[in-house]
Design a protein around this motif. Structure first.
Motif, PDB file in Angstrom:
ATOM      1  N   UNK A  97      -4.822  10.756 -10.705  1.00 32.49           N
ATOM      2  CA  UNK A  97      -4.559  10.468  -9.296  1.00 32.49           C
ATOM      3  C   UNK A  97      -4.141   9.005  -9.094  1.00 32.49           C
ATOM      4  N   UNK A  98      -2.998   8.644  -9.685  1.00 36.56           N
ATOM      5  CA  UNK A  98      -2.532   7.269  -9.522  1.00 36.56           C
ATOM      6  C   UNK A  98      -1.973   7.067  -8.113  1.00 36.56           C
ATOM      7  N   UNK A  99      -1.955   5.832  -7.659  1.00 38.54           N
ATOM      8  CA  UNK A  99      -1.273   5.528  -6.405  1.00 38.54           C
ATOM      9  C   UNK A  99      -1.058   4.027  -6.310  1.00 38.54           C
ATOM     10  N   UNK A 100      -0.665   3.573  -5.153  1.00 42.45           N
ATOM     11  CA  UNK A 100      -0.401   2.161  -4.978  1.00 42.45           C
ATOM     12  C   UNK A 100       0.628   1.968  -3.896  1.00 42.45           C
ATOM     13  N   UNK A 101       1.190   0.782  -3.862  1.00 41.50           N
ATOM     14  CA  UNK A 101       2.203   0.519  -2.857  1.00 41.50           C
ATOM     15  C   UNK A 101       2.333  -0.957  -2.557  1.00 41.50           C
ATOM     16  N   UNK A 102       3.122  -1.234  -1.530  1.00 40.29           N
ATOM     17  CA  UNK A 102       3.509  -2.607  -1.203  1.00 40.29           C
ATOM     18  C   UNK A 102       3.519  -2.818   0.304  1.00 40.29           C
ATOM     19  N   UNK A 103       2.962  -3.933   0.760  1.00 42.70           N
ATOM     20  CA  UNK A 103       3.192  -4.384   2.130  1.00 42.70           C
ATOM     21  C   UNK A 103       3.961  -5.686   2.019  1.00 42.70           C
ATOM     22  N   UNK A 104       5.158  -5.714   2.568  1.00 46.16           N
ATOM     23  CA  UNK A 104       6.004  -6.898   2.437  1.00 46.16           C
ATOM     24  C   UNK A 104       6.453  -7.327   3.834  1.00 46.16           C
TER      25      UNK A 104
ATOM     26  N   UNK B 133       3.892 -10.843   0.223  1.00 40.33           N
ATOM     27  CA  UNK B 133       3.809  -9.499  -0.358  1.00 40.33           C
ATOM     28  C   UNK B 133       2.400  -9.221  -0.872  1.00 40.33           C
ATOM     29  N   UNK B 134       1.925  -8.019  -0.579  1.00 40.49           N
ATOM     30  CA  UNK B 134       0.647  -7.552  -1.120  1.00 40.49           C
ATOM     31  C   UNK B 134       0.914  -6.224  -1.801  1.00 40.49           C
ATOM     32  N   UNK B 135       0.410  -6.060  -3.016  1.00 40.48           N
ATOM     33  CA  UNK B 135       0.688  -4.795  -3.689  1.00 40.48           C
ATOM     34  C   UNK B 135      -0.505  -4.320  -4.505  1.00 40.48           C
ATOM     35  N   UNK B 136      -0.540  -3.023  -4.699  1.00 40.78           N
ATOM     36  CA  UNK B 136      -1.587  -2.376  -5.489  1.00 40.78           C
ATOM     37  C   UNK B 136      -0.948  -1.473  -6.523  1.00 40.78           C
ATOM     38  N   UNK B 137      -1.530  -1.471  -7.727  1.00 42.14           N
ATOM     39  CA  UNK B 137      -1.098  -0.535  -8.769  1.00 42.14           C
ATOM     40  C   UNK B 137      -2.373   0.116  -9.291  1.00 42.14           C
ATOM     41  N   UNK B 138      -2.597   1.363  -8.885  1.00 50.26           N
ATOM     42  CA  UNK B 138      -3.898   1.995  -9.084  1.00 50.26           C
ATOM     43  C   UNK B 138      -3.817   3.179 -10.044  1.00 50.26           C
ATOM     44  N   UNK B 139      -4.620   3.139 -11.085  1.00 52.11           N
ATOM     45  CA  UNK B 139      -4.713   4.297 -11.977  1.00 52.11           C
ATOM     46  C   UNK B 139      -5.476   5.436 -11.309  1.00 52.11           C
ATOM     47  N   UNK B 140      -6.426   5.077 -10.464  1.00 50.46           N
ATOM     48  CA  UNK B 140      -7.214   6.099  -9.772  1.00 50.46           C
ATOM     49  C   UNK B 140      -7.374   5.721  -8.307  1.00 50.46           C
TER      50      UNK B 140
END
Lengths: 328, 328
Positions: free
Chosen positions: A249-256, A270-277
């Motif tokens: 259940x990976x997810x993530x994203x960007x607020x720019x 910019x704020x970003x997340x790179x999530x394995x779970x």
């Protein structure tokens, strides 16, 4: 050391399990009990000091739990559970139906104010960390534009939509931000972007035997609200492949936000997340904000709150003095 | 609409000028006066409603200014000015000598508590937004590591150091984060990185006539604290080239935390800035936090604060209701 904050969990799906794991990483917290609608005996947890109880027994634990972390879903669980639990405990939840947040806030606020408890609603990463970043970036660069991109990530709602199509045996959907769009936003250009230019949708589908794959594909790509407005890819795969490659259940994203200051200077936040779970990360945010709920309640700040009302200092286990010294 | 927040500025260098520009973008604020140590007549501002006054006249404006934004430097101006102004006004400043923040906080806290004013110290992007992100990421992912990279950006302190070298007529220094290091950190690997592996330093130097360039270069690259521990490049250029290509003040950087949750899932949180104008951006953050200082003081929260104690809602001109509806 201060006394440990005593935590209860309501709901033991992916988010509840992630919450158990997140609490284990916090020496200032202690998990007391997990409350479930299922047979408590059907649930095994590693730590034998943690009780597994039926949700109807929660009221008996008022004096033994400081904060209840509500791990149910936004569609039906939380609208019912949060007002109930806010009358008994400080709570934290991840309510994420953006359009209904104002009305949900009111109901929870009424309940929490009656009991003198503190309920932090809509905690996680979106709503949650992404919301904070949208707010801060807009306040700092009023002359600018916010962009939120999600993914690459497995979208629960869109996967459900795929699975409801006739002839689909199983399937998942990934939301994927368009590289080209992110690049333009990062440059500070502040482009006007149509929905279809921001994300594409990629589906991996297992077809029931005997169904026409082309027909399934058409049903998916033309589905209003979910897929019709997007560039959508549909890949047919085997059940084995689905299990092997698409069970995480990976997810993530960007607020720019790109904005202009002074004499036409471009500034990009910019704020970003790179999530394995995704569920484990959301749970980690919930647990950090459980700390804040406890402290705000100790200081008499009762009622419903959102991440917007929580000062960062309450989220950290460190004291204000330590934080000024180590992290400022 | 609520009444406008009345702002004063102390100091009219790059940061003070950026502050004037930032206030112009905020309809909920009004710039009343700029206070300077120079001859007030020597300063021209576009908006003729803004007074330019000698710093010694500030006391006469106690009832006309809600928040004083202090735009002096951290080395000598702020340690002297902030305690003085905190006895008269709510203040916001960008004090950035990290090692001395605890002691600075105490002095300002004493002054502000005596007057019942609110002073938010060390506001900007580092300390400031970067600090918030370090705190939040650590609280959410306790099992992980924080990394801060600065640049590409012009560093004032290091440029000054270059200019003090014998034979240097003029020069600038850029701090540049190492791509390879950022890539490793972003992957969630949490590498151990030596100082020299995180940033390199690139200098553009105009030499005085008749000086040995090789000698100048050696004096720079071996300078303790500033350059000896880094990979440092020195480029000799003409005065014209320096003026044409190196008169802007860009900056930026990255705060990245990689952490593990649950069963060894990697989670990466990243916050980054890409700034065409460092002082204008810092000023924009100061102005947003001036709003917070005013509101916190209205609510009776007197004393020194840092960004850690400020809930996001106070930073935005929007109401809590609007924020829940539009940005959560």
């Amino acid at each position: 050391m201060n006394k440990q904050i005593k935590i209860g969990i309501v709901g033991y799906g992916n988010l509840g399990k992630g919450t158990v794991a997140a609490i284990e990483q916090c020496p200032d917290m202690k998990l007391v009990a997990i409350f479930t609608r299922r047979e408590p005996e059907s649930i095994q947890v590693q730590d034998s000091a943690v009780k597994v109880l039926h949700i109807s027994q929660a009221e008996e634990y008022i004096s033994e739990i400081d904060v209840m972390i509500l791990c149910g879903g936004s569609a039906t669980d939380l609208p019912e559970q949060t007002p109930y639990f806010a009358r008994l405990f400080n709570t934290v939840d991840s309510y994420d139906t953006h359009a209904k947040i104002p009305e949900y806030f009111q109901v929870v606020d009424n309940a929490a104010k009656q009991s003198g408890k503190t309920s932090i609603i809509s905690v996680g990463w979106d709503p949650g960390l992404f919301s904070i970043n949208r707010l801060m970036a807009e306040a700092i660069l009023p002359n600018g534009e916010n962009y939120t991109f999600w993914g690459k990530g497995l979208s629960q709602g869109h996967s459900d939509a795929v699975r409801r199509v006739e002839g689909v045996k199983a399937g998942v959907q990934y939301t994927v931000p368009m590289e080209e769009a992110i690049k333009r936003v990062r440059s500070g250009e502040n482009p006007a972007l149509a929905t279809s230019e921001k994300h594409q949708r990629i589906c991996y589908v297992v077809a029931e035997e005997g169904y026409d794959k082309e027909k399934i594909k058409q049903a998916i790509v033309t589905m209003p609200n979910y897929f019709a407005d997007y560039h959508t890819e549909v890949h047919f795969i085997s059940e084995e492949e689905l299990r092997a490659n698409h069970s995480k259940l990976p997810h993530g994203g960007f607020v720019i936000r790109g904005g202009k200051t002074g004499e036409d200077h471009s500034q990009v936040i910019e704020f970003s997340l790179k999530l394995d779970s995704n569920p484990e990360f959301t749970a980690s945010v919930l647990v950090a904000y459980a700390r804040a709920a406890y402290r705000m309640n100790q200081e008499g700040q009762a009622g419903a709150k959102t991440v917007f009302e929580v000062p960062p200092v309450y989220v950290s286990p460190k004291s204000a003095e330590e934080l000024r010294k180590e992290l400022l």
